[in-house]
Scaffold this motif. Structure first.
Motif, PDB file in Angstrom:
ATOM      1  N   ALA A  36       0.849  -1.189   0.000  1.00  0.00           N
ATOM      2  CA  ALA A  36       0.000   0.000   0.000  1.00  0.00           C
ATOM      3  C   ALA A  36       0.886   1.241   0.000  1.00  0.00           C
ATOM      4  O   ALA A  36       1.945   1.254   0.624  1.00  0.00           O
ATOM      5  N   PRO A  37       0.469   2.300  -0.701  1.00  0.00           N
ATOM      6  CA  PRO A  37       1.270   3.523  -0.684  1.00  0.00           C
ATOM      7  C   PRO A  37       1.234   4.184   0.691  1.00  0.00           C
ATOM      8  O   PRO A  37       0.315   3.959   1.480  1.00  0.00           O
ATOM      9  N   GLN A  38       2.235   5.016   0.946  1.00  0.00           N
ATOM     10  CA  GLN A  38       2.336   5.756   2.207  1.00  0.00           C
ATOM     11  C   GLN A  38       1.103   6.645   2.377  1.00  0.00           C
ATOM     12  O   GLN A  38       0.606   7.237   1.425  1.00  0.00           O
ATOM     13  N   ASN A  39       0.621   6.761   3.603  1.00  0.00           N
ATOM     14  CA  ASN A  39      -0.510   7.629   3.913  1.00  0.00           C
ATOM     15  C   ASN A  39      -0.018   9.065   4.003  1.00  0.00           C
ATOM     16  O   ASN A  39       0.795   9.395   4.855  1.00  0.00           O
ATOM     17  N   ILE A  40      -0.537   9.921   3.118  1.00  0.00           N
ATOM     18  CA  ILE A  40      -0.140  11.333   3.128  1.00  0.00           C
ATOM     19  C   ILE A  40      -1.338  12.241   3.372  1.00  0.00           C
ATOM     20  O   ILE A  40      -1.229  13.461   3.247  1.00  0.00           O
ATOM     21  N   LYS A  41      -2.453  11.668   3.726  1.00  0.00           N
ATOM     22  CA  LYS A  41      -3.666  12.447   3.981  1.00  0.00           C
ATOM     23  C   LYS A  41      -3.410  13.438   5.113  1.00  0.00           C
ATOM     24  O   LYS A  41      -2.791  13.105   6.113  1.00  0.00           O
ATOM     25  N   GLY A  42      -3.889  14.671   4.925  1.00  0.00           N
ATOM     26  CA  GLY A  42      -3.742  15.674   5.966  1.00  0.00           C
ATOM     27  C   GLY A  42      -3.756  17.074   5.409  1.00  0.00           C
ATOM     28  O   GLY A  42      -4.009  17.301   4.222  1.00  0.00           O
ATOM     29  N   THR A  43      -3.478  18.027   6.272  1.00  0.00           N
ATOM     30  CA  THR A  43      -3.441  19.438   5.899  1.00  0.00           C
ATOM     31  C   THR A  43      -2.008  19.940   5.984  1.00  0.00           C
ATOM     32  O   THR A  43      -1.327  19.724   6.985  1.00  0.00           O
ATOM     33  N   TYR A  44      -1.567  20.600   4.922  1.00  0.00           N
ATOM     34  CA  TYR A  44      -0.212  21.111   4.823  1.00  0.00           C
ATOM     35  C   TYR A  44      -0.267  22.631   4.653  1.00  0.00           C
ATOM     36  O   TYR A  44      -0.609  23.121   3.576  1.00  0.00           O
ATOM     37  N   PRO A  45       0.054  23.420   5.698  1.00  0.00           N
ATOM     38  CA  PRO A  45       0.067  24.877   5.547  1.00  0.00           C
ATOM     39  C   PRO A  45       1.248  25.316   4.683  1.00  0.00           C
ATOM     40  O   PRO A  45       2.372  24.891   4.907  1.00  0.00           O
ATOM     41  N   ILE A  46       0.968  26.152   3.703  1.00  0.00           N
ATOM     42  CA  ILE A  46       1.982  26.620   2.769  1.00  0.00           C
ATOM     43  C   ILE A  46       2.228  28.105   3.028  1.00  0.00           C
ATOM     44  O   ILE A  46       1.328  28.919   2.861  1.00  0.00           O
ATOM     45  N   LYS A  47       3.429  28.419   3.458  1.00  0.00           N
ATOM     46  CA  LYS A  47       3.833  29.812   3.618  1.00  0.00           C
ATOM     47  C   LYS A  47       4.863  30.071   2.531  1.00  0.00           C
ATOM     48  O   LYS A  47       6.001  29.641   2.634  1.00  0.00           O
ATOM     49  N   ALA A  48       4.418  30.747   1.484  1.00  0.00           N
ATOM     50  CA  ALA A  48       5.290  30.967   0.336  1.00  0.00           C
ATOM     51  C   ALA A  48       5.352  32.447  -0.003  1.00  0.00           C
ATOM     52  O   ALA A  48       4.431  33.206   0.299  1.00  0.00           O
ATOM     53  N   GLN A  49       6.431  32.836  -0.627  1.00  0.00           N
ATOM     54  CA  GLN A  49       6.610  34.203  -1.103  1.00  0.00           C
ATOM     55  C   GLN A  49       5.969  34.314  -2.490  1.00  0.00           C
ATOM     56  O   GLN A  49       5.857  33.333  -3.214  1.00  0.00           O
ATOM     57  N   ASN A  50       5.548  35.500  -2.846  1.00  0.00           N
ATOM     58  CA  ASN A  50       5.102  35.808  -4.207  1.00  0.00           C
ATOM     59  C   ASN A  50       3.847  35.068  -4.651  1.00  0.00           C
ATOM     60  O   ASN A  50       3.736  34.668  -5.807  1.00  0.00           O
ATOM     61  N   LEU A  51       2.893  34.850  -3.753  1.00  0.00           N
ATOM     62  CA  LEU A  51       1.626  34.261  -4.172  1.00  0.00           C
ATOM     63  C   LEU A  51       0.869  35.274  -5.022  1.00  0.00           C
ATOM     64  O   LEU A  51       0.998  36.481  -4.822  1.00  0.00           O
ATOM     65  N   ASP A  58      -1.566  35.608   2.203  1.00  0.00           N
ATOM     66  CA  ASP A  58      -0.121  35.473   2.340  1.00  0.00           C
ATOM     67  C   ASP A  58       0.284  34.006   2.475  1.00  0.00           C
ATOM     68  O   ASP A  58       1.435  33.662   2.288  1.00  0.00           O
ATOM     69  N   SER A  59      -0.682  33.187   2.848  1.00  0.00           N
ATOM     70  CA  SER A  59      -0.396  31.766   2.996  1.00  0.00           C
ATOM     71  C   SER A  59      -1.627  30.965   2.589  1.00  0.00           C
ATOM     72  O   SER A  59      -2.757  31.447   2.632  1.00  0.00           O
ATOM     73  N   LEU A 129       6.372  18.174   3.299  1.00  0.00           N
ATOM     74  CA  LEU A 129       6.142  18.291   1.862  1.00  0.00           C
ATOM     75  C   LEU A 129       7.055  19.374   1.314  1.00  0.00           C
ATOM     76  O   LEU A 129       6.994  20.529   1.741  1.00  0.00           O
ATOM     77  N   ASN A 130       7.951  19.013   0.407  1.00  0.00           N
ATOM     78  CA  ASN A 130       8.805  19.960  -0.305  1.00  0.00           C
ATOM     79  C   ASN A 130       8.284  20.027  -1.721  1.00  0.00           C
ATOM     80  O   ASN A 130       8.225  19.004  -2.408  1.00  0.00           O
ATOM     81  N   GLY A 131       7.873  21.224  -2.146  1.00  0.00           N
ATOM     82  CA  GLY A 131       7.259  21.279  -3.452  1.00  0.00           C
ATOM     83  C   GLY A 131       7.356  22.609  -4.147  1.00  0.00           C
ATOM     84  O   GLY A 131       8.006  23.544  -3.674  1.00  0.00           O
ATOM     85  N   GLN A 132       6.682  22.650  -5.286  1.00  0.00           N
ATOM     86  CA  GLN A 132       6.591  23.837  -6.109  1.00  0.00           C
ATOM     87  C   GLN A 132       5.127  24.096  -6.414  1.00  0.00           C
ATOM     88  O   GLN A 132       4.384  23.178  -6.744  1.00  0.00           O
ATOM     89  N   LEU A 133       4.756  25.354  -6.342  1.00  0.00           N
ATOM     90  CA  LEU A 133       3.408  25.812  -6.656  1.00  0.00           C
ATOM     91  C   LEU A 133       3.521  26.626  -7.939  1.00  0.00           C
ATOM     92  O   LEU A 133       4.312  27.563  -8.005  1.00  0.00           O
ATOM     93  N   ILE A 134       2.749  26.231  -8.964  1.00  0.00           N
ATOM     94  CA  ILE A 134       2.866  26.876 -10.264  1.00  0.00           C
ATOM     95  C   ILE A 134       1.502  27.437 -10.662  1.00  0.00           C
ATOM     96  O   ILE A 134       0.522  26.697 -10.718  1.00  0.00           O
TER      97      ILE A 134
END
Length: 157
Positions: A36-51, A58-59, A129-134
């Motif tokens: 079974a894949p890893q459980n990643i269900k949940g809420t991830y607050p994103i504080k990013a620059q330049n939204l 702001d987040s 979570l390390n990611g990119q928002l496009i």
């Protein structure tokens, strides 16, 4: 008593033995190769620059629901200091494979240009979570988000 002839007994023994052997092989394959894949269900607050300004935040918070490798997410404005959150949610769909996730969807905010596309790509290591928002063709916005634990529902309430 025609059922107890040697030919009938041999036929039933071979049939039952074949089923047991096949069941044994399928079980061994499943135990060693199907995970079974890893459980990643949940809420991830994103504080990013330049939204984008049209979001008016702001987040953001990424809320993920998971069914196997398939993901459904909501990108929403993070909770304010008063504890209330915005009702607008930006729906996203995607997949979780090999430790990497990808989500995409459209922004329906009235203040954003029509057909604004959003995509999230990233990887999850334990609870981070390390990611990119496009947004559309804009340069990617790098972010790191820590999964928040959700309070368990109380019985009787």
């Amino acid at each position: 008593m025609d059922h107890f002839k040697p030919k009938s007994l041999i036929f039933y023994a071979v049939a039952i033995g074949s089923v047991l052997l096949l069941f044994n092989r399928v079980t061994a394959y499943g135990n060693s190769n199907l995970q079974a894949p890893q459980n990643i269900k949940g809420t991830y607050p994103i504080k990013a620059q330049n939204l984008p300004e049209c979001l008016g935040a702001d987040s953001l918070a990424l809320k993920l629901e998971q069914s196997g490798i398939y993901l459904v997410g909501s990108l929403m404005k993070s909770q304010t200091e008063t504890g209330t959150s915005a009702e607008e949610k930006l729906p996203l769909t995607g997949e979780w494979q090999g430790g990497n996730l990808s989500l995409s969807g459209s922004i329906t905010e009235q203040s954003c240009p029509e057909d604004t596309q959003v995509a999230i790509a990233g990887s999850i290591n334990q609870e981070t979570l390390n990611g990119q928002l496009i947004f559309n063709a804009d340069p990617p916005i790098e972010f790191t988000a820590q999964r928040q634990t959700e309070a368990a529902p109380q019985e009787g309430h």
